[in-house]
Enzyme design. Structure first.
Site, PDB file in Angstrom:
ATOM      1  N   TYR A 151       5.181   7.105   4.957  1.00 18.16           N
ATOM      2  CA  TYR A 151       4.682   6.380   3.786  1.00 18.16           C
ATOM      3  C   TYR A 151       3.163   6.440   3.735  1.00 18.16           C
ATOM      4  CZ  TYR A 151       3.246   2.351   0.970  1.00 18.16           C
ATOM      5  OH  TYR A 151       2.626   1.535   0.060  1.00 18.16           O
ATOM      6  N   GLY A 207       9.049  -3.913  -9.914  1.00 17.85           N
ATOM      7  CA  GLY A 207       8.677  -4.362  -8.579  1.00 17.85           C
ATOM      8  C   GLY A 207       7.810  -5.605  -8.603  1.00 17.85           C
ATOM      9  N   ARG A 230       8.504 -10.816  -3.491  1.00 16.19           N
ATOM     10  CA  ARG A 230       8.513  -9.744  -2.500  1.00 16.19           C
ATOM     11  C   ARG A 230       9.957  -9.430  -2.123  1.00 16.19           C
ATOM     12  NH1 ARG A 230       5.558  -5.417  -0.902  1.00 16.19           N
ATOM     13  NH2 ARG A 230       4.184  -5.864   0.856  1.00 16.19           N
ATOM     14  N   HIS A 283       0.020  -7.632   0.344  1.00 21.95           N
ATOM     15  CA  HIS A 283       0.006  -8.728  -0.622  1.00 21.95           C
ATOM     16  C   HIS A 283       1.453  -9.138  -0.909  1.00 21.95           C
ATOM     17  CE1 HIS A 283      -0.312  -4.803  -2.512  1.00 21.95           C
ATOM     18  NE2 HIS A 283       0.347  -5.257  -3.558  1.00 21.95           N
ATOM     19  N   THR A 312      -3.113   2.091  -0.331  1.00 23.87           N
ATOM     20  CA  THR A 312      -2.648   1.062   0.602  1.00 23.87           C
ATOM     21  C   THR A 312      -3.430   1.083   1.905  1.00 23.87           C
ATOM     22  OG1 THR A 312      -0.746   0.404   1.995  1.00 23.87           O
ATOM     23  CG2 THR A 312      -0.879   2.697   1.344  1.00 23.87           C
ATOM     24  N   GLU A 322      -2.097   0.974   4.668  1.00 26.63           N
ATOM     25  CA  GLU A 322      -1.333   1.781   5.625  1.00 26.63           C
ATOM     26  C   GLU A 322      -1.959   3.162   5.814  1.00 26.63           C
ATOM     27  OE1 GLU A 322       1.351   1.160   7.553  1.00 26.63           O
ATOM     28  OE2 GLU A 322       1.503  -0.943   6.953  1.00 26.63           O
ATOM     29  N   LYS A 352       0.800   8.287   0.918  1.00 28.51           N
ATOM     30  CA  LYS A 352      -0.200   7.543   0.162  1.00 28.51           C
ATOM     31  C   LYS A 352      -1.595   8.168   0.291  1.00 28.51           C
ATOM     32  CE  LYS A 352       1.604   4.007  -2.077  1.00 28.51           C
ATOM     33  NZ  LYS A 352       1.396   3.834  -3.531  1.00 28.51           N
ATOM     34  N   LEU A 402       2.323   2.150 -10.074  1.00 27.76           N
ATOM     35  CA  LEU A 402       2.755   1.263  -8.990  1.00 27.76           C
ATOM     36  C   LEU A 402       4.081   1.707  -8.393  1.00 27.76           C
ATOM     37  CD1 LEU A 402       1.915  -2.208 -10.606  1.00 27.76           C
ATOM     38  CD2 LEU A 402       0.389  -0.568  -9.496  1.00 27.76           C
ATOM     39  N   ALA A 403       4.684   2.741  -8.949  1.00 27.74           N
ATOM     40  CA  ALA A 403       5.992   3.201  -8.466  1.00 27.74           C
ATOM     41  C   ALA A 403       5.827   4.007  -7.184  1.00 27.74           C
ATOM     42  CB  ALA A 403       6.675   4.048  -9.538  1.00 27.74           C
TER      43      ALA A 403
END
Length: 324
Positions: free
Chosen positions: A149, A13, A184, A179, A125, A127, A153, A80-81
């Protein structure tokens, strides 16, 4: 002193590729865990692939993670997955929970059983703040996620704290605000806009269709943010840190800046489609990274304006590149 070893999940990613570059430059042996897939995509790490060790593994399969941990004995693990696209999480809430929430538990538990001295980084995050309880948001701001999501998280964030407090693990979370970069994915609004701008400038498209132009985000450069990840795991004590620029910009500003970089009037090319509106939109997200500045010595280096112009230039170069 032996060479440090780091395991990165989600290495293919955006963040994984920038983090891998950073760690390689610092002399690490870098292990990248990726899912077995019929369509493997190593595009983001192609330029460094010969310097990496790539191993199949899956956050849905704890045994596969234990195998990788035992084989390479990393000193640091960066998780990071995730299923990381907010819009997709509304259509696939269970899969998002299995990967983005429970996957963190599987990885932490694998580390606990193989070597609890491994230092662990969890990608949290902004979010998680969702319906923000205060502005700006800090490490002490209550969470109110507004998407599957974001909910997943929050679980990943709290299970990281739980393992830190329960087992004394060096487990830290970076509450990263948005970011971006030329790497991206095209499904994210920043890249969707910059790629469309490049297409329109080259005569390959006539418009771009977006949702809520008034949505505001704190956008930074991914390369700056992975540096903060590394700094967290170099601290004597684990903790959680907000990583953000402290500035907010709307999607409308994003369009203005991106189209202005190729001397075009954005209002002639942007159309609104309510299908791109989120069922529940987050409120104003803007981060207070004071703790990271004071304790990590971290600060963003790339401005919003430079970031968007760089992304447009990269997409122009990508579309102008000769076919292989």
């Amino acid at each position: 002193m032996s060479q440090p070893v780091a395991l990165i999940t989600g290495i293919t990613g955006q963040d994984g590729s920038y983090l891998a570059e950073l760690l390689l430059d610092k002399g690490y042996t870098v292990i990248g865990m990726h899912r077995r897939s019929s369509t493997l995509n190593f595009e983001r790490i192609h330029h460094i692939q010969d310097r990496l060790i790539l191993e199949p593994g899956d956050l849905l399969d704890e045994v596969s993670m234990m195998r990788v941990l035992r084989s390479y004995r990393p000193t640091e693990v960066y998780n990071l997955a995730a299923q990381s696209f907010v819009q997709t999480s509304f259509g696939q809430p269970v899969l998002t929970g299995e990967t983005t929430a429970l996957g963190v538990t599987r990885l932490l538990d694998a580390i606990r059983m193989v070597d609890p001295q491994i230092r662990f980084y969890q990608a949290s995050t902004s979010e998680m703040f969702g319906k923000a309880q205060e502005v700006p948001q800090s490490e002490l701001t209550p969470f109110h996620p507004r998407s599957p999501y974001g909910v997943a998280k929050v679980y990943g964030h709290w299970i990281t704290i739980n393992y830190r407090e329960s087992y004394g693990m060096h487990a830290s979370s970076g509450i990263l605000f948005n970011h971006e970069s030329p790497r991206r994915g095209l499904e994210f609004v920043t890249r969707k806009v910059t790629h469309a701008v490049a297409q329109i400038a080259l005569g390959l498209a006539k418009k771009v269709t977006l949702g809520n132009l008034d949505a505001q985000r704190d956008w930074g450069f991914a390369g700056d943010y992975v540096r903060a990840m590394w700094l967290m795991l170099q601290q004597d004590e684990p903790s959680d840190y907000v990583i953000a620029t402290g500035e907010t910009h709307s999607v409308r500003e994003l369009c203005e800046r991106a189209f202005a970089s190729v001397d075009l009037d954005w209002e002639r090319y942007v159309e609104i489609d309510h299908r791109f509106m989120r069922p529940a939109e987050v409120d104003l997200l803007i981060g207070d990274a004071s703790k990271a500045r004071n304790l990590l010595g971290w600060a963003p280096m790339v401005s919003f304006e430079d970031l968007i112009e760089t992304m447009v230039k990269a997409d122009l170069a990508l579309l102008n590149a000769p076919l292989r």
